[in-house]
Scaffold this motif. Structure first.
Motif, short mmCIF file in Angstrom:
data_model
loop_
_atom_site.label_atom_id
_atom_site.label_comp_id
_atom_site.label_asym_id
_atom_site.label_seq_id
_atom_site.Cartn_x
_atom_site.Cartn_y
_atom_site.Cartn_z
N UNK A 143 0.85 -1.19 0.00
CA UNK A 143 0.00 0.00 0.00
C UNK A 143 0.89 1.24 0.00
N UNK A 144 0.31 2.38 -0.28
CA UNK A 144 1.04 3.64 -0.27
C UNK A 144 0.38 4.65 0.67
N UNK A 145 -0.17 4.16 1.76
CA UNK A 145 -0.81 5.04 2.73
C UNK A 145 0.21 6.00 3.33
N UNK A 146 -0.22 7.24 3.51
CA UNK A 146 0.62 8.25 4.15
C UNK A 146 0.15 8.42 5.59
N UNK A 147 1.07 8.23 6.53
CA UNK A 147 0.73 8.32 7.95
C UNK A 147 1.76 9.19 8.66
N UNK A 148 1.37 9.70 9.79
CA UNK A 148 2.28 10.52 10.57
C UNK A 148 2.03 10.38 12.06
N UNK A 149 3.09 10.53 12.84
CA UNK A 149 2.94 10.56 14.29
C UNK A 149 3.81 11.69 14.82
N UNK A 150 3.39 12.31 15.89
CA UNK A 150 4.11 13.46 16.39
C UNK A 150 4.01 13.50 17.91
N UNK A 165 9.11 20.18 19.36
CA UNK A 165 8.18 19.33 18.61
C UNK A 165 8.97 18.29 17.83
N UNK A 166 8.36 17.16 17.62
CA UNK A 166 8.98 16.11 16.81
C UNK A 166 7.92 15.34 16.05
N UNK A 167 8.26 14.90 14.83
CA UNK A 167 7.30 14.12 14.07
C UNK A 167 8.02 13.14 13.15
N UNK A 168 7.30 12.08 12.81
CA UNK A 168 7.72 11.09 11.82
C UNK A 168 6.60 10.96 10.81
N UNK A 169 6.95 10.80 9.54
CA UNK A 169 5.94 10.53 8.52
C UNK A 169 6.32 9.25 7.77
N UNK A 170 5.30 8.48 7.41
CA UNK A 170 5.50 7.18 6.78
C UNK A 170 4.74 7.14 5.46
N UNK A 171 5.34 6.53 4.46
CA UNK A 171 4.68 6.26 3.18
C UNK A 171 4.78 4.76 2.93
N UNK A 172 3.64 4.12 2.78
CA UNK A 172 3.64 2.68 2.56
C UNK A 172 4.22 1.90 3.72
N UNK A 203 1.55 19.68 8.53
CA UNK A 203 1.98 20.42 7.34
C UNK A 203 2.82 19.57 6.42
N UNK A 204 3.45 18.52 6.93
CA UNK A 204 4.29 17.65 6.12
C UNK A 204 3.48 16.68 5.29
N UNK A 205 2.31 16.28 5.76
CA UNK A 205 1.53 15.24 5.10
C UNK A 205 1.05 15.61 3.70
N UNK A 206 0.50 16.81 3.46
CA UNK A 206 0.06 17.15 2.09
C UNK A 206 1.21 17.10 1.07
N UNK A 207 2.42 17.46 1.49
CA UNK A 207 3.56 17.43 0.57
C UNK A 207 3.86 15.99 0.14
N UNK A 208 3.76 15.06 1.08
CA UNK A 208 4.01 13.67 0.74
C UNK A 208 2.90 13.11 -0.13
N UNK A 209 1.66 13.47 0.17
CA UNK A 209 0.54 13.00 -0.65
C UNK A 209 0.69 13.48 -2.08
N UNK A 210 1.14 14.72 -2.25
CA UNK A 210 1.31 15.28 -3.60
C UNK A 210 2.43 14.59 -4.35
N UNK A 211 3.50 14.22 -3.62
CA UNK A 211 4.68 13.61 -4.27
C UNK A 211 4.41 12.21 -4.79
N UNK A 212 3.44 11.51 -4.17
CA UNK A 212 3.17 10.14 -4.62
C UNK A 212 1.91 10.09 -5.50
#
Length: 212
Positions: A143-150, A165-172, A203-212
């Protein structure tokens, strides 16, 4: 792919070296489970340079509840050496999210470092001694789900009482970006610190969604 390689070879002085195995200090290993990125040689060279190959290892990348700050009576350390070591740790953190917080802490004292700050750097090196083989594993999960945790602390910086602040973002299912950043203003409650941390991560999630 072969046609592209031939075309590039006709335009530039280049040739195909096969599958990527080593690039800019990053070791690449492939298996049926996925692709693994590590910095084993880079870490060994760093430990050898600092004469920390025989140091006593520890299992935590940073000291808990540290009180690092600038003091008027602090004992200075070699500024050039400190900046070089921290710079190498910053580069290493590109494939080692587990040291991101420790690197952020020590990078704040690049222009005026002390023995206490250098001791914190040595603490991170002792952690690397026992985690030389750690790295990033990229697997195919279907899958190519975009997820994030902060997350965010509250008034964790003793110098100005700002939060981090700290965050991680995941793709797939694979981590692709991570960051820790000091908040611009002082949060008067833990809830405000958490909301500001959430805003930075979202704010990071839309950028990743657009890139994939």
């Amino acid at each position: 792919m072969q046609n592209l390689q031939k075309y590039l070879a006709s335009e530039f002085e280049m040739k195909s070296l096969g599958d990527l195995k080593y690039f800019l200090g990053i070791e690449v290993a492939r298996s049926k489970h996925g692709i693994f990125l590590s910095r084993r040689k880079y870490i060994l060279d760093l430990l050898a340079e600092t004469r920390m190959l025989d140091c006593k290892p520890i299992d935590n990348p940073s000291e808990q509840n540290h009180k690092l700050r600038f003091y008027s009576d602090q004992v200075p350390t070699d500024k050039e050496c400190y900046q070089r070591l921290v710079g190498k740790l910053i580069y290493l953190a590109h494939t080692r999210p587990d040291i991101a917080y420790a690197v952020r802490v020590v990078s704040q004292f690049m222009h005026s470092s002390s023995e206490d700050h250098m001791g914190y750097v040595m603490h991170s090196l002792r952690y690397l001694k026992v985690t030389i083989g750690k790295g990033l594993m990229f697997c195919k999960y279907g899958h190519t789900d975009v997820e994030g945790c902060r997350d965010a602390d509250w008034a964790g910086l003793v110098t100005d009482r700002r939060s981090t602040s700290g965050y991680f973002t995941f793709v797939g299912g694979n981590v692709v970006t991570w960051r820790r950043k000091k908040q611009k203003v002082v949060s008067r409650s833990s809830a405000k610190a958490e909301y500001r941390g959430m805003a930075q991560g979202v704010c990071e999630l839309p950028l990743l969604c657009f890139s994939i």
